[in-house]
Design a protein around this motif. Sequence first.
Motif: not given
Ligand code: FAD
Length: 415
Positions: A40, A52, A133, A281
């Motif tokens: 991103e 929200k 997302r 995730d």
């Molecule tokens: P992410 O935050 O998705 O980050 C992963 C990043 O890796 C992304 O920016 C992606 O683009 C990047 N990426 C992927 N593959 C590559 C690659 N090959 N090279 C470079 N970059 C890459 N959780 C709660 O507990 N309470 C809530 O109320 C809640 N509300 C939510 C509302 C929404 C709209 C969404 C989408 C999620 C919500 N969640 C909530 C869930 C929570 O936000 C996620 O569980 C959390 O963001 C997971 O974190 P992460 O770092 O694993 O993944």
Amino acid sequence: MDISQSKQICVIGAGQAGAQAIFSLRQGGYEGAIKLIGEEPVPPYQRPPLSKAYMKGEFAEERLFFKPMAWYEDNNVDLILSTRAEAIDRAARRVSIENGGHVDYDALIIATGSRPRTLPVKGADLSGVYDLRSIADVERIKPGMSEGRKMVIIGAGYIGLEAAAVARQMGLEVTVVEMASRVLARVTSPVMSEFYTTEHTAQGVTILTDARLSHLEGQNGQVTEAHLADSTVLPADIVLVGIGILPNEEIAADAGIACNSGIIVDRDTHTNDPRIFAVGDCARRPLVHYGRQGRLESVHNAIEQGKLAAAAILGKPRPAEDCPWFWSDQYDLKLQIAGLSEGYDEIVVRGDPEDRKFAAFYLKNGTLISVDAVNAAPEFLASKKLIIAGVKVAPERLNDTSISMKEIAVTALNG
Ligand code: FAD
């Protein structure tokens, strides 16, 4: 190999979990190089407000970011944004990135998150059909969210229902189409499903359950109608798709790292390569309070695993693991969930859903395994302790509102 001697750490994925790993590495005294690769264009940010307050226009964009850009500079974190990591060469300890560059590592943290499932129907590529997302997704959706417009939401999970609440509050006509026989069917009990259906219906949202989307129709490339399998036609200016997510595990799987609907990690977030960790995730982790493995999609999980990975790399003691928890805001209802309810054999409801302040406790063999607390913070907080302790709790005490939650917890914990 001593991973705590790492001089260069690479993180793939600039989201909640990757950012937390970096914050914890620096807090923990790591002084070597850190490179964060994110596809991103922006630094790491929180996603919950996207469905929200941010979607509603009541939350400034700057507040989404965990740290200002200057923090990364000041802390010597090399942010490689707008760049996708393409492959991991484990033998060379090198991540190749788009446009031909690469990043070398002594330790690698994969924090690639998840992506929305796409709609497998005709018309899914019409304009006006959106996922939710990223900040970029909200920026695409928001201009169309004006009073009187018709929004069809596919999927009655948390994101779909949160978006329905926001859209309704902004004056849109909202219909939610859900294939299952009740809303939130995958994540909670019939008691909660009924409560949320009643709430949304009272707010003017139309909820269709047992309803299968057949296809989308459009004019001049813009969506105009959602057609259901029973021939119902719903006029639609905007279609929002919230039908679940898939872990971004491919980059790990292609490098021969063990995956099974999520990158398989141990309690300290190690994959089957001792130099590679996976968090958030995208990871399938041991669920220590439940004796099995699973993938969690929550802020709590991303933060906890980011901390676990940093501690493992630094050779520090493992931080305590909380029970899984999550929240959802819809209208003025704050739902707080602790634990995982899968496999419960008894539900106890404390308080009256009609008062919009109650809790549903899930027990298995008399032990509390989960709670859904609506506008009921004491029930949520006490339950977290009880779930972690794995103790039995008397159902008749749980639904007796004359006994405080604190007292119930103290008795059960001393039990
Ligand atoms: P992410 O935050 O998705 O980050 C992963 C990043 O890796 C992304 O920016 C992606 O683009 C990047 N990426 C992927 N593959 C590559 C690659 N090959 N090279 C470079 N970059 C890459 N959780 C709660 O507990 N309470 C809530 O109320 C809640 N509300 C939510 C509302 C929404 C709209 C969404 C989408 C999620 C919500 N969640 C909530 C869930 C929570 O936000 C996620 O569980 C959390 O963001 C997971 O974190 P992460 O770092 O694993 O993944």
